[in-house]
Design a protein around this motif. Structure first.
Motif, mmCIF file in Angstrom:
data_model
loop_
_atom_site.group_PDB
_atom_site.id
_atom_site.type_symbol
_atom_site.label_atom_id
_atom_site.label_comp_id
_atom_site.label_asym_id
_atom_site.label_seq_id
_atom_site.Cartn_x
_atom_site.Cartn_y
_atom_site.Cartn_z
ATOM 1 N N VAL A 180 0.866 -1.185 0.000
ATOM 2 C CA VAL A 180 0.000 0.000 0.000
ATOM 3 C C VAL A 180 0.901 1.232 0.000
ATOM 4 O O VAL A 180 1.858 1.300 0.776
ATOM 5 N N ILE A 181 0.587 2.173 -0.900
ATOM 6 C CA ILE A 181 1.391 3.394 -0.972
ATOM 7 C C ILE A 181 0.496 4.603 -0.690
ATOM 8 O O ILE A 181 -0.578 4.746 -1.274
ATOM 9 N N VAL A 182 0.945 5.430 0.242
ATOM 10 C CA VAL A 182 0.240 6.672 0.559
ATOM 11 C C VAL A 182 1.187 7.820 0.243
ATOM 12 O O VAL A 182 2.373 7.757 0.575
ATOM 13 N N ALA A 183 0.668 8.849 -0.429
ATOM 14 C CA ALA A 183 1.512 9.994 -0.763
ATOM 15 C C ALA A 183 0.941 11.265 -0.159
ATOM 16 O O ALA A 183 -0.266 11.502 -0.218
ATOM 17 N N VAL A 184 1.817 12.048 0.437
ATOM 18 C CA VAL A 184 1.438 13.375 0.933
ATOM 19 C C VAL A 184 2.334 14.371 0.220
ATOM 20 O O VAL A 184 3.563 14.277 0.308
ATOM 21 N N ASN A 185 1.724 15.285 -0.532
ATOM 22 C CA ASN A 185 2.508 16.254 -1.279
ATOM 23 C C ASN A 185 1.651 17.484 -1.540
ATOM 24 O O ASN A 185 0.455 17.349 -1.777
ATOM 25 N N LYS A 186 2.281 18.653 -1.484
ATOM 26 C CA LYS A 186 1.456 19.852 -1.692
ATOM 27 C C LYS A 186 1.216 20.131 -3.169
ATOM 28 O O LYS A 186 0.339 20.917 -3.513
ATOM 29 N N ASP A 187 1.980 19.458 -4.036
ATOM 30 C CA ASP A 187 1.794 19.660 -5.476
ATOM 31 C C ASP A 187 0.844 18.588 -6.026
ATOM 32 O O ASP A 187 1.211 17.425 -6.115
ATOM 33 N N PRO A 188 -0.381 18.994 -6.407
ATOM 34 C CA PRO A 188 -1.339 17.987 -6.887
ATOM 35 C C PRO A 188 -0.890 17.307 -8.175
ATOM 36 O O PRO A 188 -1.390 16.232 -8.526
ATOM 37 N N GLU A 189 0.085 17.906 -8.887
ATOM 38 C CA GLU A 189 0.578 17.333 -10.143
ATOM 39 C C GLU A 189 1.752 16.379 -9.910
ATOM 40 O O GLU A 189 2.304 15.831 -10.865
ATOM 41 N N ALA A 190 2.184 16.199 -8.683
ATOM 42 C CA ALA A 190 3.362 15.359 -8.417
ATOM 43 C C ALA A 190 3.111 13.942 -8.937
ATOM 44 O O ALA A 190 2.056 13.359 -8.682
ATOM 45 N N PRO A 191 4.082 13.372 -9.679
ATOM 46 C CA PRO A 191 3.895 12.036 -10.259
ATOM 47 C C PRO A 191 3.618 10.943 -9.218
ATOM 48 O O PRO A 191 3.013 9.924 -9.532
ATOM 49 N N ILE A 192 4.029 11.174 -7.999
ATOM 50 C CA ILE A 192 3.827 10.159 -6.952
ATOM 51 C C ILE A 192 2.345 9.821 -6.803
ATOM 52 O O ILE A 192 1.996 8.685 -6.493
ATOM 53 N N PHE A 193 1.457 10.786 -7.092
ATOM 54 C CA PHE A 193 0.025 10.523 -6.913
ATOM 55 C C PHE A 193 -0.497 9.481 -7.896
ATOM 56 O O PHE A 193 -1.475 8.793 -7.617
ATOM 57 N N THR A 194 0.156 9.359 -9.042
ATOM 58 C CA THR A 194 -0.299 8.348 -10.004
ATOM 59 C C THR A 194 0.166 6.951 -9.599
ATOM 60 O O THR A 194 -0.258 5.961 -10.169
ATOM 61 N N LYS A 195 1.087 6.876 -8.633
ATOM 62 C CA LYS A 195 1.604 5.579 -8.210
ATOM 63 C C LYS A 195 1.104 5.204 -6.823
ATOM 64 O O LYS A 195 1.480 4.166 -6.294
ATOM 65 N N ALA A 196 0.331 6.098 -6.219
ATOM 66 C CA ALA A 196 -0.103 5.863 -4.834
ATOM 67 C C ALA A 196 -1.505 5.284 -4.806
ATOM 68 O O ALA A 196 -2.296 5.492 -5.717
ATOM 69 N N ASP A 197 -1.804 4.530 -3.756
ATOM 70 C CA ASP A 197 -3.170 4.053 -3.561
ATOM 71 C C ASP A 197 -4.033 5.166 -2.984
ATOM 72 O O ASP A 197 -5.191 5.308 -3.339
ATOM 73 N N TYR A 198 -3.438 5.933 -2.071
ATOM 74 C CA TYR A 198 -4.155 7.033 -1.437
ATOM 75 C C TYR A 198 -3.265 8.261 -1.442
ATOM 76 O O TYR A 198 -2.075 8.167 -1.160
ATOM 77 N N GLY A 199 -3.865 9.395 -1.785
ATOM 78 C CA GLY A 199 -3.085 10.619 -1.828
ATOM 79 C C GLY A 199 -3.725 11.707 -0.987
ATOM 80 O O GLY A 199 -4.947 11.792 -0.887
ATOM 81 N N ILE A 200 -2.886 12.494 -0.359
ATOM 82 C CA ILE A 200 -3.370 13.685 0.344
ATOM 83 C C ILE A 200 -2.609 14.869 -0.219
ATOM 84 O O ILE A 200 -1.377 14.928 -0.141
ATOM 85 N N VAL A 201 -3.358 15.788 -0.833
ATOM 86 C CA VAL A 201 -2.732 17.002 -1.339
ATOM 87 C C VAL A 201 -2.741 17.999 -0.193
ATOM 88 O O VAL A 201 -3.812 18.361 0.311
ATOM 89 N N GLY A 202 -1.577 18.417 0.228
ATOM 90 C CA GLY A 202 -1.538 19.371 1.329
ATOM 91 C C GLY A 202 -0.141 19.514 1.895
ATOM 92 O O GLY A 202 0.779 18.791 1.495
ATOM 93 N N ASP A 203 -0.006 20.432 2.806
ATOM 94 C CA ASP A 203 1.274 20.724 3.443
ATOM 95 C C ASP A 203 1.582 19.625 4.465
ATOM 96 O O ASP A 203 0.855 19.463 5.444
ATOM 97 N N LEU A 204 2.640 18.906 4.246
ATOM 98 C CA LEU A 204 2.920 17.761 5.121
ATOM 99 C C LEU A 204 3.129 18.180 6.570
ATOM 100 O O LEU A 204 2.874 17.404 7.482
ATOM 101 N N PHE A 205 3.608 19.414 6.771
ATOM 102 C CA PHE A 205 3.848 19.868 8.146
ATOM 103 C C PHE A 205 2.541 20.114 8.898
ATOM 104 O O PHE A 205 2.530 20.304 10.104
ATOM 105 N N LYS A 206 1.442 20.148 8.156
ATOM 106 C CA LYS A 206 0.135 20.245 8.820
ATOM 107 C C LYS A 206 -0.577 18.891 8.786
ATOM 108 O O LYS A 206 -1.235 18.506 9.745
ATOM 109 N N VAL A 207 -0.411 18.178 7.671
ATOM 110 C CA VAL A 207 -1.105 16.896 7.505
ATOM 111 C C VAL A 207 -0.571 15.840 8.474
ATOM 112 O O VAL A 207 -1.332 15.144 9.138
ATOM 113 N N ILE A 208 0.754 15.734 8.561
ATOM 114 C CA ILE A 208 1.365 14.663 9.358
ATOM 115 C C ILE A 208 1.077 14.803 10.860
ATOM 116 O O ILE A 208 0.707 13.819 11.503
ATOM 117 N N PRO A 209 1.228 16.017 11.453
ATOM 118 C CA PRO A 209 0.904 16.124 12.886
ATOM 119 C C PRO A 209 -0.530 15.699 13.193
ATOM 120 O O PRO A 209 -0.783 15.001 14.183
#
Lengths: 326, 259
Positions: free
Chosen positions: A285-314
């Motif tokens: 299972v791959i989860v991606a957190v990235n503030k850039d919605p165009e980041a290629p990682i989102f096409t390879k992830a099962d679940y994606g969160i678009v957002g600032d990781l310093f806010k999402v992760i805490p």
């Protein structure tokens, strides 16, 4: 006589899970070929695992014992494995693409004068030919290979093949072996140097990985997440983060770092370059957190969160702690 | 001492890949950019460091491949190798690691190297087979995936540390001659220097045609190439941060990822 043979790796007095992965796959192939499945184990610790191997479909466990086989040594292990192969004439031999397997498979293949196909992710049969699939060019394409010659050897990426219980006898057969000490080999000075106490990336069940988006060497948010997940979780990094000097090289996931197959891979601030994807694309299972919605990682992830990781992760860490405290 | 470094030329990893019409190889034109396998750069750098520390040491670089491969041998000379050997293979397509290993072993046998270094694997095929196969064919001891190498000239041996699972290392000692494969992170490969590049341009490479030398060994056959299928759902989570965190945790729970 075994039509299919696997090599069961023993490490620190225990048999590795990859042995059961190979046994399960070997059983499936042996059934299709209409033959027996054998497993080779080395050293005096080997025999005790016969019942375990039997549970995953092994008919015969070939135990090779010799003073030279108590500690892994590429030359002696390759001699022993080649001897069993020559004696038992399997059509297919499967080894794990672990640190030991990467060392053992080519040496054994060269002794036998046959090819071996490394780091395979699946196997099929075409008649009696083993068709092995593996990624190439950093995962930009997949190739199906068939080994010509006999036996057909291949190594399998750890933690990819499914483990299936198929109880068989697991009968022990001892193989007489005396090492040819005239062949040059190395002396092992230290088996387990430099223990950091950290879970190794290639063995972790959960990896929380940070990239350029971390913005600096402070990985405490990710360390925190890993520690909440528990002792099977660890922190990884992308090449960008390692090149920037934020993390050590041993943390690097990717084509020029480590190939990992955890059950869960959380990519934080990692854009998802082809070279990174090559190292973690087989994660369950791959989860991606990235503030850039165009980041290629989102096409390879099962679940994606678009957002600032310093806010999402805490926020995630808070919820994770709350859930695990229940 | 005499050191040999095995270097491989590959397509620049960023190059988009196009499977050809046969479905059994990729389109590679003369203009497709190429570079040295990064792991081999580490191996070459390590050889050059050993040369700096060890008197009377020469470093040869060897590469097996088609015409275009000569540039990677020249690159090795540019980085500082003393002598370049190009094992000229006939075809542009895939060459089996066991064939490549046989050619290198054949060329190395008569030259009596004390130490052979190779990258732990190539970036494109990533199999890591050629190094240990060359060692076996030359009856040399071999240590793979090394992140520390020290030649002990007085003992005619090489001390190495190799990466193993569990974040640990193994320390091994190999009597020379030996083959050592190098993992990334061991050093920082140097750039070619201007003076070395000029020397490399003047210097003749030793070209050995391997067509006749290739032993008939059983190899492997490439049946089919395919692009990866998009297998991931790629669900973007919606809602507040709290919602997203809870959605993820629900998924983790359903998939038994939490203990």
């Amino acid at each position: 006589m075994s039509k299919v043979m696997i090599y069961g790796e023993i490490k620190g007095g225990r048999i590795k899970k990859t042995a059961f992965e190979l046994a399960s796959e070997g059983r499936r192939l042996a059934d299709k070929l209409g033959g027996d499945l054998g497993a080779v184990v080395m050293g005096s610790a080997g025999e005790q695992f016969a019942a375990d191997l039997g549970r995953y479909g092994v008919d015969t466990v070939y135990v090779v014992e010799a003073p030279e086989l108590e500690t892994y040594n590429s030359e002696y292990f390759a001699q022993a494995l080649a001897k069993v192969i020559i004696e038992k004439k399997p059509e297919i031999v499967l080894i794990s693409h672990s640190m030991q397997g990467k060392d053992l498979a080519p040496r054994t293949a060269a002794k036998l004068g046959v090819a071996t196909i490394a780091d395979c992710i699946s196997f099929e049969l075409d008649g009696s030919s083993l068709v092995a699939k593996r990624p190439m060019y950093a995962g930009k394409c997949y190739a199906q290979w068939v080994a010509l010659g006999s036996p057909q050897m291949a190594s399998a990426r750890p933690n990819v093949l499914e483990v299936v219980e198929t109880p068989k006898s697991g009968t022990v057969e001892k193989i007489a072996f005396s090492a040819d000490a005239s062949r040059a080999t190395y002396t092992t000075k230290d088996l387990n140097l430099d223990t950091s106490g950290k879970v190794d990336l290639t063995e972790a069940e959960i990896i929380v990985s940070g990239g350029r988006g971390m913005g600096g060497p402070d990985y405490s948010l990710l360390e925190e997440m890993a520690s909440v997940f528990g002792p099977t979780a660890t922190v990884g990094a992308s090449r960008a983060a390692v090149d920037a000097g934020w993390r050590t090289h041993s943390d690097q996931v990717g084509q020029t770092g480590k190939t990992v197959t955890p059950n869960l891979y959380v990519a934080c601030g990692i854009s998802g370059s082809i070279q990174h994807l090559a190292g973690m694309g087989s994660s369950k299972v791959i989860v991606a957190v990235n503030k850039d919605p165009e980041a290629p990682i989102f096409t390879k992830a099962d679940y994606g969160i678009v957002g600032d990781l310093f806010k999402v992760i805490p926020e995630f860490n808070k919820e994770l702690k709350a859930l695990l405290a229940e | 001492m005499r050191i040999l470094v095995c270097v491989k030329q590959l397509l620049e990893p960023e190059t988009p890949l196009c499977i050809d019409e046969s479905g059994r190889w990729v389109n590679i034109s003369q203009t497709t950019p190429r570079q040295m396998n990064r792991f081999d750069e580490y191996a070459l750098e390590q050889a050059l460091v050993i040369r700096e520390q060890t008197p009377d040491t020469t470093v040869d670089a060897i590469s097996a491949g088609p015409e275009s491969c000569s540039t990677v041998v020249r690159r090795a000379l540019g980085m500082g190798a003393d002598h370049g050997i190009h094992l000229l293979t006939g075809d542009q397509g895939y060459v089996s690691p066991i064939r490549t290993a046989s050619c290198i072993a054949l060329a190395a046998r008569s030259r009596k190297y004390d130490l052979i270094l190779a990258g732990v694997m190539s970036e494109d095929m990533a199999q890591g087979l050629v190094g240990p196969m060359v060692a076996e064919m030359l009856s040399l001891p071999c240590a793979t995936s090394c992140i520390f190498v020290r030649v002990e000239l007085a003992k005619a041996s090489v001390y190495v540390e190799r990466e193993i699972e569990g974040g640990r290392r193994q320390a091994l000692e190999l009597d020379l001659p030996a083959l050592v494969s190098i993992q990334s992170g061991i050093n920082k490969p140097r750039y070619p220097s201007l003076s070395n590049i000029m020397r490399a341009n003047r210097q003749k490479l030793e070209v050995i045609s391997t067509v006749a030398a290739e032993p008939s060994r059983s190899c492997e056959d490439l049946l089919h190439l395919s692009y990866p299928r998009k297998t991931r759902a790629g669900v973007l989570l919606e809602g507040t941060r709290k919602d997203k965190a809870r959605q993820l945790l629900r998924v983790f729970r359903e998939r038994s990822l939490l203990h």
